[in-house]
Enzyme design. Structure first.
Site: not given
Ligand code: S3P
Length: 432
Positions: A25, A342, A92, A120, A390, A315, A20-21
């Site tokens: 990007r 979160k 987020g 949030r 989650r 996470d 996902k991250s």
């Molecule tokens: C993420 C960073 C984390 C993580 C989120 C994905 C990201 O959050 O909890 O699920 O993709 O950069 P934080 O940067 O707020 O810790």
């Protein structure tokens, strides 16, 4: 959704979706590069689709086929004003990264989100961007948020909150800002943004001194498009890993999993608990570490994890708590403050739902204590998730041992893992 007991274990090779991250990007960075970029195995979940639709609404040409997309990059400074508000659902990551990106563009933007995202904290990204001269107006510190066009200036940051989202938002703003921006991180956070920016030719320099990291980025250097193969997601894998560990006669193999050392805390923690996990075929792709993971049923011990683990696996505490509930001895997980902000207050929901399942647990000063026992008496089988994917998936795994558990508002699982139920049932799961 109901998750029920399984008796014959979990077996097979599930198809884990793209990370996902990295997927977020893989939409944002190619969109502001020069050239055409082909991205394979991108995660098509609600969260990532919000980022993708946001970039489309900013004038980026994105062609989609099954799990591939082709992006025609527009360069650093050529996005167009969106026609109306940009809605980011539950995501987020989209909100923090796009706030950074858009504060360095030459037009105004408004970001909105669903109920959970709108509660949030956004001041954590708005404040440092304001130091760069950005003009950001939040609603009591959250979304809806307005970004007014402004001339940014480079700045130096010493980040107090460990957050890859904040770091990445700042990097995206700095990319289109004249001068050198310097970001000091005092704790480890996931580094997918830096890795991808380096491979797209950004002028970025990284120095590590222990856990401290200093990132220097020279703004206004155009990026060059690069193709991306998104590896599969370790966070999504962790639900399958724990279900295999706690159910007898189970064995799974997970293929092509991202094993980035800034995010592998769940594997380190489970191994510390005695989990039989083997990492095989270690390799690199797009400068990210990848491997296959073999997991078999294991007798777990409890363990004590210091706050440094939270940096590497924030996470994964919901699913780790399920593993700890079936260990032979108590566990203590320390320093979980960030869990409270979160997709839900995860610390609160872990405690509430574990206690409803009959597990003896408590929290003190953001440390979580779990005292497992051999048998559990369920007090209430309705699992409250507050629309947090989650929490929903973690308690589906709890259901394999204590079911039937009724997982409320489980549609949230689509934010990160739309095929979760099918993949899990293909292995021998019992979710309906
Ligand atoms: C993420 C960073 C984390 C993580 C989120 C994905 C990201 O959050 O909890 O699920 O993709 O950069 P934080 O940067 O707020 O810790």
């Amino acid at each position: 959704m109901i998750s029920n007991i399984i008796t014959k274990g979990i077996n097979g090779t599930p198809q884990i979706p793209g990370d996902k991250s990295i997927s977020h990007r893989s939409v944002i960075i190619p969109s502001i590069s020069n050239g055409i970029c082909e991205i394979n195995n991108i995660l098509k979940s609600d969260d990532v689709l919000h980022t993708l639709n946001a970039l489309k609404s900013l004038g980026v040409n994105i062609e989609e086929s099954k799990n591939k997309i082709i992006i025609q990059g527009k360069g650093l400074n050529s996005l167009n004003k969106a026609n109306g508000e940009i809605y980011l659902g539950n995501s987020g990551t989209s909100a923090r990264l796009l706030t950074g990106l858009l504060s360095a563009q030459k037009f105004n933007s408004i970001l909105t989100g669903d109920k959970s995202l709108s509660s949030r904290p956004m001041q954590r990204i708005a404040d440092p961007l304001t130091k760069m001269n950005a003009k950001i107006y939040t609603t009591k510190g959250s979304l809806p948020l307005t970004i007014e066009r402004s001339n940014l200036k480079a700045a130096n940051f010493d980040l107090k909150i460990p957050s890859a989202q904040i770091k990445s938002g700042l990097l995206l703003a700095a990319l289109n800002t004249k001068g050198i921006t310097e970001i000091t991180e005092n704790k480890v956070t996931r580094d997918h943004t830096e890795i991808m920016l380096e491979s797209f030719g950004a002028n970025i320099e990284i120095k590590k001194i222990g856990n401290k990291k200093i990132i220097k980025i020279v703004g206004q250097k155009e990026l060059v498009a690069n193709n991306i193969d998104v590896p599969n997601d370790l966070s999504s894998s962790s639900f399958f890993i724990v279900s295999t560990l706690i159910n007898k006669n189970s064995k799974i193999i997970l293929k092509n999993i991202n094993y980035n050392p800034t995010r592998n805390g769940i594997i380190l923690a489970l191994k510390k608990m005695g989990a039989k996990i083997k990492l095989i075929n270690n390799r690199k792709n797009n400068n990210e570490n990848i491997c296959d993971i073999e997991v078999i049923s294991s007798d777990l011990n409890g363990c004590e994890l210091g706050p440094e683990y939270a940096d590497l696996m924030i996470d994964e505490y919901p699913i780790l708590s399920i593993a700890a509930s079936f260990a032979k001895s108590p566990s203590i997980f320390r320093g979980l403050k960030e869990l409270r902000v979160k997709e839900s207050d995860r610390l609160k929901l872990i405690l509430l739902n574990l206690q409803n399942c009959g597990v003896n647990c408590k929290s003190e000063n953001d440390d979580l204590f779990i005292f497992p026992s051999k048998e559990y008496q369920i007090k209430n089988n309705l699992i409250q998730t507050d629309f947090d994917h989650r929490i929903a998936m973690a308690f589906c795994i709890m259901g394999t041992k204590l079911g039937p558990l009724n997982i409320k508002d489980s549609d949230s699982i689509n934010t990160s893992f739309p095929s979760f139920k099918n993949e899990f049932n293909n292995l021998g799961g019992n979710i309906f």
